[in-house]
Enzyme design. Structure first.
Site, PDB file in Angstrom:
ATOM      1  N   ASP A  83     113.260  52.217 -29.646  1.00 10.26           N
ATOM      2  CA  ASP A  83     113.738  51.446 -28.489  1.00 10.26           C
ATOM      3  C   ASP A  83     115.006  50.660 -28.793  1.00 10.26           C
ATOM      4  OD1 ASP A  83     111.645  52.259 -26.827  1.00 10.26           O
ATOM      5  OD2 ASP A  83     110.353  50.605 -27.442  1.00 10.26           O
ATOM      6  N   GLN A  86     118.249  52.830 -28.890  1.00  8.76           N
ATOM      7  CA  GLN A  86     118.612  53.712 -27.781  1.00  8.76           C
ATOM      8  C   GLN A  86     119.862  53.249 -27.047  1.00  8.76           C
ATOM      9  OE1 GLN A  86     115.417  54.652 -25.101  1.00  8.76           O
ATOM     10  NE2 GLN A  86     114.063  55.365 -26.732  1.00  8.76           N
ATOM     11  N   HIS A 108     109.261  56.494 -23.203  1.00 13.27           N
ATOM     12  CA  HIS A 108     108.877  55.099 -22.976  1.00 13.27           C
ATOM     13  C   HIS A 108     109.979  54.482 -22.128  1.00 13.27           C
ATOM     14  CE1 HIS A 108     107.248  51.163 -23.413  1.00 13.27           C
ATOM     15  NE2 HIS A 108     108.067  50.738 -24.362  1.00 13.27           N
TER      16      HIS A 108
END
Length: 341
Positions: A83, A86, A108
């Site tokens: 995460d 990204q 996600h």
């Protein structure tokens, strides 16, 4: 009742007709890529020069490009990096290669939900999230089964994003088990809450407190470890198979009675109020902001908390006991007692 989508409801040829770039080759990345390839999809892997995963992807028969080149080549770009990475990866390597008609896929919704990534006009944005770790996704696929998957569409620029999302979910094996429609917001907020309040944060803290309580009362650490950590898997497996009811059906009357009378003493209504506060921090974006700011600063809080957790006495006790376990399984790339990846 929620409608469940299965293999028969999705058209695999849609994803088979696309060129797919999987950016990242970690837990989820390798599973998505291998499963898609086995489903007849053309896949390349996007990795930075010098990535430690490059050799593994090449050994498994994939063409490996830079994230930028992979994104330029592909019709469907699957972003499966961590995460916190990204946003930068997208800005540096993906955004300028997005043209009308392409699709962004996430497993996600963190970066979309909290606004760290915004796709240009004309690009579909979808979520295909298996409810299990990547190694399980791959193992179940190879066994002819699948891991349940949840699917969402944030942007349907083409008018066909849902069809492609279900096709992708079928390609990785998720619709063998079944897929559920959701939203990026629902997936992100519930996933973070589950991790923080129950699955990871809640369970870890409960186990540590249980261990500390027994040690402080004079019991052997090895016995305490068995009672509060080792046996947890046996109970959770029963809950996984048939819910809390099957777990209670399977244990002794003494254990079941203790469940009813002592569980609420430990997990009191105050805990539920604390859970609501955790959820509020997630919904407001406060948790995401704290996490990303710490990561951008070099992760000082994150690394300090990780080190503190590794130094808890339950870890040294567990390392010694696990050497005795004939049934113990170890991942080739894991160092016992270490959280660092």
């Amino acid at each position: 009742m929620t409608d469940i989508v299965y293999d028969k409801d999705a058209d695999l040829s849609l994803i088979q007709g696309r060129k797919v770039a999987v950016i990242g080759y970690g837990s989820q990345g390798h599973a998505h890529a291998l499963n898609l390839r086995d489903s007849g999809v053309e896949v390349v892997i996007g990795l930075k020069e010098g990535s430690t995963s490059r050799a593994k992807a090449e050994e498994q028969g994939f063409t490996v490009k830079t994230p930028s080149d992979a994104s330029a080549w592909a019709d469907v770009i699957v972003i499966l990096a961590p995460d916190q990475h990204q946003r930068g990866l997208y800005a540096d390597s993906v955004r300028d290669n997005l043209t009308e008609g392409k699709t962004l896929v996430f497993a996600h919704g963190f970066n979309i939900r909290f606004g760290y990534i915004e796709a240009p006009e004309g690009v579909d944005v979808v979520l295909v999230a298996p409810k299990g770790p990547g190694h399980t996704v791959r193992r179940e696929f190879e066994a002819g089964r699948g891991v349940p998957v949840i699917v969402a569409v944030e942007v349907d620029a083409s008018g066909k994003a849902w069809d492609l999302a279900w096709s992708y979910a079928k390609g990785i094996g998720g619709l063998r088990a079944g897929g559920i429609r959701t939203t990026f917001t629902e997936e992100t907020e519930t996933d973070l809450f589950g991790e923080q309040a129950v699955l990871c944060g809640g369970t870890s803290q409960l186990v540590q407190y249980g261990f500390e309580t027994l040690i402080e009362a004079g019991y052997q650490p090895q016995i305490a470890y068995f009672e509060v950590l080792h046996e947890l898997k046996l109970i959770v497996d029963l809950m996984w198979e048939g819910g809390i009811a099957k777990q209670r059906w399977s244990i002794s009357d003494t254990a079941e009675y203790g469940d009813y009378v002592s569980g609420p003493r430990v997990i009191s209504p105050d805990v539920k109020e604390n859970m609501k506060a955790v959820l509020a921090d997630i919904q407001s974006g406060a948790f995401a902001d704290r996490f990303i700011k710490d990561q951008d600063a070099g992760a000082p809080e994150f690394l300090e908390l990780r080190k503190k957790g590794e130094e808890h006495p339950i870890e040294s006790t567990g390392r010694e006991l696990r050497k005795l376990f004939a049934w113990n399984k170890a991942d080739d790339d894991y160092t016992d007692g270490s959280v660092a990846r």
